[in-house]
Each structure stands twice: as C-alpha cells, then as structure tokens.
Design an enzyme around this catalytic site. Structure first.
Site, PDB file in Angstrom:
ATOM      1  CE  LYS A 125      -4.090  -1.982   0.423  1.00 50.11           C
ATOM      2  NZ  LYS A 125      -5.188  -1.800  -0.532  1.00 50.11           N
ATOM      3  CE  LYS A 136     -10.056  -5.614  -4.034  1.00 55.30           C
ATOM      4  NZ  LYS A 136      -9.674  -4.290  -3.567  1.00 55.30           N
TER       5      LYS A 136
HETATM    6 MG    MG Z   1      -6.498  -1.925  -4.586  1.00 51.73          MG
END
Ligand code: MG
Length: 378
Positions: free
Chosen positions: A172, A271
């Site tokens: 991240k 997703k």
């Molecule tokens: Mg992402």
C-alpha cells in the site's frame, strides 16, 4: 430445491494487528454471512462489504440492514414466483439492481446458492468453474502502510510475510509513502513481483513524482487516481513505463471493457464482491483476456469461506498474476471457516463439495454479534 429460509449473521472478528490503508487503519473485521436453507441443507455466502466501506463500495453498516430487507425479500419473492423453488445460482444477478449495493448483495447470495447447489451435486466450486481440481494457484501477499511509517518496520513485515514462499508482494502506498519505501523493498527483494496500491489517493499533478517508480521494476501501480478518472489514468499510462492497474474503477464487466479500450487499464484487480459475484468476475476476466490485460483476484480480508471462493476463481487461466489469497489466519485471530494449507507459495484447489468448508459451529456462535432468521412462508 425448496427454500426454507434465510439466516443472516453479523460476525465480529478481531485482527492480529491493524491493517493500514490510505483510507485509515482497520482494527476489527466485521463480516456479514448469508445462509440459505433449502431441502434441509445449508449454503453459505459471505458479503465482502468492509466496515466503513471504500470509495466505491457500500459500507457494511449500509449492506447489513439491506441484506435483511431487500436481499432476503428478493430471494423469497423469486422462490414465491417459482412455487417455493429456489432460482439457480447463475440467476442471482438478475434479482438485484446494478448499483453498488445491489452488486454487493448479489455476490453474497450467489455464493450461498452456489454452495447449496454444489453440496447437493457433491461438486467443488473449482469443478463448477471448469478449473482443474488440484491445480496449484499462486498466492500474492500484501503489506499495509506501517503505523510508524518506518522503512525498517515495512521491511520486517515484508520479511515475515514472504517467509511462506509467496512470489508477489502488493504494497500500500500514499503521498509521502511511495518511492522511497518501494525502492527499499526492491533492494531487499530484487526478483519479487512487486505491486503498489494507491487506493486512488494521488492527483494528476503527482504524475512527475510517480515517474520515479519506473526505475524500480514495478509490475503494476494500482489505482493511483480516483475511480472515476479514467482519462487521468490513460494519460499516466502513456507517461509511465510502469503498467497502470485499476481496482476501484472496475465495478462491472462493462466498465472493465471500457477502461481497457480507453487505455486506462493495463492490469486489472477483479473483486467478485464489487462486480456482483463470481460469474460477473469471470465475465470481467474474459474482457481482460480478450485484450491481453493481465488480471488478479483482489481480496477484502475475507474469512476462509470468502477466500476459498477467491482461490477457485483465481484458478481460471486469465488470472496471470498471483491474487490476494493468503490464509485468513495471517490477519484474523479466529475464523469459523478452515482454509487450505498453502505449500510452496501456492494453494492446491480442493475437490471438496461446495464453495468452502462448513463453519465450526462453536466458533461461529462465539464470534456472532447478531443473527436474523427469515423463514420462507410461501
Ligand atoms: Mg487496490
């Protein structure tokens, strides 16, 4: 199969350590589960909604009451129209509206209906998706932004994560935490597939700064700009050697195709919870494959149930990059659902019937904060 009722459970699962993202730290993972009961059998589905939501996904606080009202009611109405018979899992998408809340509910109910059908037919999810059982599916790992924002902490967390033999690390990033820590990771792991995930927190004015990532052999810079900014991503894709990936921008198979055609998506994070379910994710993958765009399965800190569904999906050939498939025990202190043991950085697709394992009843009850039973009354 004749519908008997729908049970909804809200679990509260403590995490080993807070998961830091650009949107802030997650300390607990609350999860909504759907259990559809028919012909004396249960089918389990997991809802991907996160507490607080994301920039594009409805929050669990919003989805939980909607599952109890709209969600369960749509399923009961579908059964009523068929004299009590459940619709097939493949029909679930038709029961819900094509907006973020509808897609999130569709994904949860689709998983439960698949689980029911597959248990009745004693088939595995891999088999149902035409993926070879026993196939090794490579696992990708994730490191968040360390709370102390120290490179030493990042390297220690990456060392701990990668001892399991994973071949990919997704890190991240956010303004003030990007080029320097990524360079430190690259020095430590010269051959690793290294991806960076920005969760949409940069602006087009940051393009020159992000250009410095081109020296680091990054596989994908994921979602640098806000989800609606396809033009910005297309411009950045031209400017940077580093492939630009999209995640939050990809909310439907149609949107995946549009983003690719627009030149805004060189790598896709898919997703199922956001796209509307496993079948919608498979349709989105087909768009990627058509255009030669590598894809990977993205996770939302699922339990062993949701992750088992992701592993089977990730066995499809177009998923070229390792997905977010690390065992939930890496982040959950306790999980009512088992998960296959990885070996050599991969999981072999189990041949057991259903989407995933049945939950351990004692653990499930202990971790349940709220339950609702909604019987089918014809
Ligand atoms: Mg992402």
């Amino acid at each position: 199969m004749r519908l008997e009722g729908v049970e909804l459970r809200l679990l509260d699962l403590p995490l080993h350590r807070p998961i830091g993202t650009a949107a802030g730290p997650h300390v607990h993972r609350a999860v909504a589960l759907v259990r559809v009961v028919a012909d004396g059998r249960s089918g389990w589905g997991e809802c991907g909604a996160l507490p607080g939501g994301t920039s594009v996904d409805p929050s669990l606080e919003e989805v939980w009451p909607a599952l109890r009202t709209t969600g369960a009611e749509r399923l009961r109405a579908a059964a009523r129209a068929r004299d009590g018979e459940l619709p097939g899992a493949a029909m679930t998408g038709l029961l819900f509206d094509a907006h973020p809340l509808g897609r999130m509910m569709s994904a949860a109910f689709e998983m439960a209906l698949f689980d029911l059908e597959l248990r009745a037919e004693t088939r595995s999810l891999a088999g149902a998706l035409s993926v070879e059982e026993g196939k090794p599916v490579p696992i990708g790992a994730l490191v968040g932004i360390p709370e102390d924002r120290a490179i030493d902490t990042l390297l220690r967390q990456a060392d701990e994560t990668l001892t399991a033999g994973y071949s990919r690390l997704r890190m991240k990033i956010g303004p003030g935490w990007d080029v320097e820590p990524a360079a430190a990771l690259r020095r430590r792991f010269p051959d690793l597939i290294l991806q960076l995930d920005a969760n949409g927190c940069y602006q087009p004015g940051d393009a020159d700064h992000l250009k410095a990532l081109d020296d680091l052999g990054i596989t994908c810079l994921e979602q640098p700009f806000p989800p609606s900014d396809l033009p910005g991503h297309a411009v950045l894709a031209n400017l940077l050697e580093t492939p630009i990936g999209l995640d939050e921008s990809l909310v439907s198979p149609r949107r995946v195709a549009d983003a690719i055609r627009y030149g805004a998506c060189e790598v896709a994070c898919l997703k199922p919870a956001r796209l509307g379910g496993l079948l919608a994710a498979r349709a989105a993958l087909a768009r990627c494959t058509e255009h030669g765009v590598p894809a990977f399965v993205g996770g939302l800190f699922e339990t062993g149930l949701g992750r088992s569904a992701l592993v089977a999906l990730a066995g499809l050939d177009g998923f070229i990059l390792p997905g977010d498939l690390t065992p939930p025990r890496n982040y959950l202190v306790e999980d009512p659902f088992d998960y296959p043991e990885p070996a050599g950085g991969a999981i072999r697709l189990p041949a057991t019937p259903g989407v995933g394992p049945e939950p351990d009843p004692g653990t499930l009850d202990r971790l349940t904060a709220e339950t609702a039973w909604l019987p089918y009354e014809g």
